[in-house]
Scaffold this motif. Structure first.
Motif, short mmCIF file in Angstrom:
data_model
loop_
_atom_site.label_atom_id
_atom_site.label_comp_id
_atom_site.label_asym_id
_atom_site.label_seq_id
_atom_site.Cartn_x
_atom_site.Cartn_y
_atom_site.Cartn_z
N ILE A 46 0.82 -1.22 0.00
CA ILE A 46 0.00 0.00 0.00
C ILE A 46 0.85 1.26 0.00
CG2 ILE A 46 -1.73 1.30 1.29
CD1 ILE A 46 -2.71 -1.44 2.36
N TRP A 47 1.70 1.43 0.98
CA TRP A 47 2.42 2.68 1.19
C TRP A 47 3.38 3.00 0.05
CZ3 TRP A 47 1.93 6.12 5.24
CH2 TRP A 47 2.89 7.10 5.30
N ARG A 48 4.23 2.06 -0.30
CA ARG A 48 5.26 2.30 -1.31
C ARG A 48 4.68 2.60 -2.69
NH1 ARG A 48 9.22 -1.80 -3.72
NH2 ARG A 48 10.93 -0.52 -4.42
N PRO A 49 3.72 1.81 -3.21
CA PRO A 49 3.15 2.14 -4.52
C PRO A 49 2.42 3.50 -4.54
CG PRO A 49 2.64 -0.12 -3.96
CD PRO A 49 3.24 0.50 -2.75
N GLN A 50 1.78 3.84 -3.43
CA GLN A 50 1.07 5.11 -3.37
C GLN A 50 2.06 6.28 -3.41
OE1 GLN A 50 -1.51 5.41 -0.01
NE2 GLN A 50 -2.32 7.39 -0.62
N ASN A 51 3.16 6.17 -2.69
CA ASN A 51 4.18 7.23 -2.73
C ASN A 51 4.82 7.33 -4.11
OD1 ASN A 51 3.81 8.12 -0.14
ND2 ASN A 51 5.50 6.93 0.71
N LYS A 52 5.05 6.19 -4.74
CA LYS A 52 5.64 6.19 -6.08
C LYS A 52 4.72 6.89 -7.07
CE LYS A 52 7.51 3.05 -9.55
NZ LYS A 52 7.66 1.66 -9.96
#
Length: 111
Positions: A46-52
């Motif tokens: 969740i977190w990493r793809p959203q930040n990317k």
């Protein structure tokens, strides 16, 4: 009669045996491992793809220039005629221009 009906739906609860100290330590370790795995899953799923995606969108918005053909969130397609800090002027055809917020731009069409 009523007691038999209640006993059918509600089972008796019995106390569990005392837990040995070694197994208590093992359950603590397994609990910590489950929490670590859960947070790792949340980070990578969740977190990493959203930040990317947010960084890609910010890069797209900062790279907008006059003459780029864009697509907006509402589905409008047009060519940018003017760019400011927060807004873009989009020419839909020769006679129609609209002012849009930069944040409504979804993508740039290839040239």
């Amino acid at each position: 009669m009523m007691e038999q009906v209640l006993n059918f739906f509600i089972s008796n609860a019995y106390a569990a045996d005392a837990v040995a100290p070694a197994s208590a330590q093992q359950s603590t370790v397994s609990l910590v491992m489950m929490v670590v795995i859960f947070f790792a899953f949340v980070y990578f799923a969740i977190w990493r793809p959203q930040n990317k995606r947010a960084k890609e969108q910010q890069t797209l918005l900062t790279s907008l220039a006059k003459g780029d053909e864009i697509v907006t969130g509402g589905g409008l397609l047009g060519r940018i005629t003017k760019v400011s800090d927060l807004y873009v002027v989009l020419a839909l055809n020769n006679n129609v221009e609209v002012v849009l917020q930069k944040s409504s731009v979804v993508g740039v069409l290839p040239k």
